[in-house]
Scaffold this active site. Structure first.
Site, mmCIF file in Angstrom:
data_model
loop_
_atom_site.group_PDB
_atom_site.id
_atom_site.type_symbol
_atom_site.label_atom_id
_atom_site.label_comp_id
_atom_site.label_asym_id
_atom_site.label_seq_id
_atom_site.Cartn_x
_atom_site.Cartn_y
_atom_site.Cartn_z
ATOM 1 N N ASN A 88 0.905 -1.360 -0.133
ATOM 2 C CA ASN A 88 -0.072 0.127 -0.051
ATOM 3 C C ASN A 88 0.690 0.720 -0.141
ATOM 4 O O ASN A 88 1.641 1.309 0.078
ATOM 5 C CB ASN A 88 -1.038 0.289 0.836
ATOM 6 C CG ASN A 88 -2.329 0.583 0.884
ATOM 7 O OD1 ASN A 88 -2.164 1.439 0.318
ATOM 8 N ND2 ASN A 88 -3.212 -0.033 1.247
ATOM 9 N N ASP A 96 19.620 -0.583 1.817
ATOM 10 C CA ASP A 96 21.110 -0.156 1.930
ATOM 11 C C ASP A 96 22.215 -2.198 1.329
ATOM 12 O O ASP A 96 22.928 -2.095 1.491
ATOM 13 C CB ASP A 96 21.991 0.214 2.794
ATOM 14 C CG ASP A 96 21.709 1.511 3.338
ATOM 15 O OD1 ASP A 96 20.449 1.910 3.134
ATOM 16 O OD2 ASP A 96 22.261 2.692 4.002
ATOM 17 N N HIS A 118 22.652 2.964 13.181
ATOM 18 C CA HIS A 118 23.079 3.971 13.473
ATOM 19 C C HIS A 118 23.937 3.468 15.149
ATOM 20 O O HIS A 118 23.177 3.547 15.962
ATOM 21 C CB HIS A 118 22.604 5.346 13.261
ATOM 22 C CG HIS A 118 22.439 5.480 12.177
ATOM 23 N ND1 HIS A 118 23.258 6.213 11.281
ATOM 24 C CD2 HIS A 118 21.924 6.116 10.993
ATOM 25 C CE1 HIS A 118 22.697 6.394 9.814
ATOM 26 N NE2 HIS A 118 21.428 5.959 10.121
ATOM 27 N N SER A 145 -0.616 -1.445 9.067
ATOM 28 C CA SER A 145 -0.285 0.362 8.852
ATOM 29 C C SER A 145 0.387 0.845 10.270
ATOM 30 O O SER A 145 0.893 0.397 11.317
ATOM 31 C CB SER A 145 -1.451 1.164 8.959
ATOM 32 O OG SER A 145 -2.182 0.778 8.203
ATOM 33 N N ALA A 163 -0.508 -3.210 13.672
ATOM 34 C CA ALA A 163 -0.595 -1.840 12.956
ATOM 35 C C ALA A 163 0.179 -1.171 14.269
ATOM 36 O O ALA A 163 -0.033 -1.321 15.873
ATOM 37 C CB ALA A 163 -1.976 -0.853 12.972
ATOM 38 N N ARG A 183 5.843 -7.319 20.008
ATOM 39 C CA ARG A 183 6.025 -9.438 20.571
ATOM 40 C C ARG A 183 5.156 -10.157 20.459
ATOM 41 O O ARG A 183 3.401 -9.710 20.294
ATOM 42 C CB ARG A 183 5.486 -9.332 22.585
ATOM 43 C CG ARG A 183 6.653 -8.590 22.563
ATOM 44 C CD ARG A 183 6.562 -8.012 24.358
ATOM 45 N NE ARG A 183 7.317 -6.981 24.948
ATOM 46 C CZ ARG A 183 9.117 -7.681 25.062
ATOM 47 N NH1 ARG A 183 9.148 -8.827 24.725
ATOM 48 N NH2 ARG A 183 9.503 -6.868 26.114
ATOM 49 N N ARG A 186 -0.478 -14.520 20.018
ATOM 50 C CA ARG A 186 -1.304 -15.836 20.249
ATOM 51 C C ARG A 186 -0.630 -15.875 18.924
ATOM 52 O O ARG A 186 -0.011 -15.498 17.574
ATOM 53 C CB ARG A 186 -2.650 -16.269 20.225
ATOM 54 C CG ARG A 186 -3.219 -14.536 19.214
ATOM 55 C CD ARG A 186 -4.595 -14.546 19.668
ATOM 56 N NE ARG A 186 -5.240 -14.146 18.661
ATOM 57 C CZ ARG A 186 -5.723 -14.902 17.200
ATOM 58 N NH1 ARG A 186 -5.439 -15.734 16.864
ATOM 59 N NH2 ARG A 186 -6.209 -14.501 16.008
#
Length: 200
Positions: A88, A96, A118, A145, A163, A183, A186
């Protein structure tokens, strides 16, 4: 920069070690910025042109690919996408090093896949000091999203990322995972064949 020095920098990058903007400058010809700009400004009706641009931009791209503009990529040439991909709007590849996406993957709006981070100490960030580790997204994954996937992460087959998640560690196959840090909450089971959402 000599060929031997370029090989030494590439070896450091492959090991996830620190390298700088100047050291990596020889890779600039692999950036597909002009083609990405053109893709993002190609009318939706020009499907053949969009397809040819995707083939030119990405390291490899499968069949029946849908990628809604705009999208962004540091290189583009380090991205590898399988068949039946849906991406989307506002998908960002910080590629990189390799980002490998399997078949049947769906990615919602405003997701960032970043292979690069970094150092914490500011003196190590001189000349944009950074490290890069590849990302792998296995087949049939769905990413919600505003998710950010960080360097070195592998998301296992069939998993769903909620999301707004920040995925800093690899996610096993066939699980629902969400949050900051992301995390597993389920497993995905056959019960999900009869429900609309995780909580139904």
């Amino acid at each position: 920069m000599t060929h031997a020095h370029e090989e030494e920098v590439l070896a450091r990058i492959a090991k996830g070690l620190i390298y700088t903007e100047s050291e990596a400058a020889f890779q600039a010809p692999r950036r597909r910025t002009e083609q990405i700009f053109e893709y993002n400004h190609t009318p939706p009706s020009e499907t053949e042109k969009r397809r040819s641009l995707l083939v030119a931009i990405f390291g490899s791209v499968g069949e029946r690919t849908v990628l809604l503009p705009p999208f962004h990529a540091g290189f583009g040439s380090n991205v590898h996408i399988g068949d039946d991909f849906f991406g989307n709007v506002n998908l960002t590849f910080v590629d990189d090093v390799d980002i490998r996406i399997g078949d049947g993957v769906m990615i919602a709006p405003s997701v960032t896949l970043t292979t690069t981070g970094h150092p914490v100490h500011p003196s190590r960030r001189a000349d944009f000091g950074r490290f890069s580790e590849p990302i792998v997204i296995e087949d049939k994954v769905w990413i919600g999203s505003n998710t950010v996937v960080l360097p070195g992460v592998r998301i296992g087959y069939g998993s769903v990322i909620g999301a707004g998640s920040v995925v800093s560690r690899s996610i096993p196959p066939m699980t629902v995972a969400l949050g900051t840090p992301c995390r597993v909450v389920r497993p995905i089971t056959d019960e999900d064949l009869t429900t609309r959402t995780a909580g139904s």
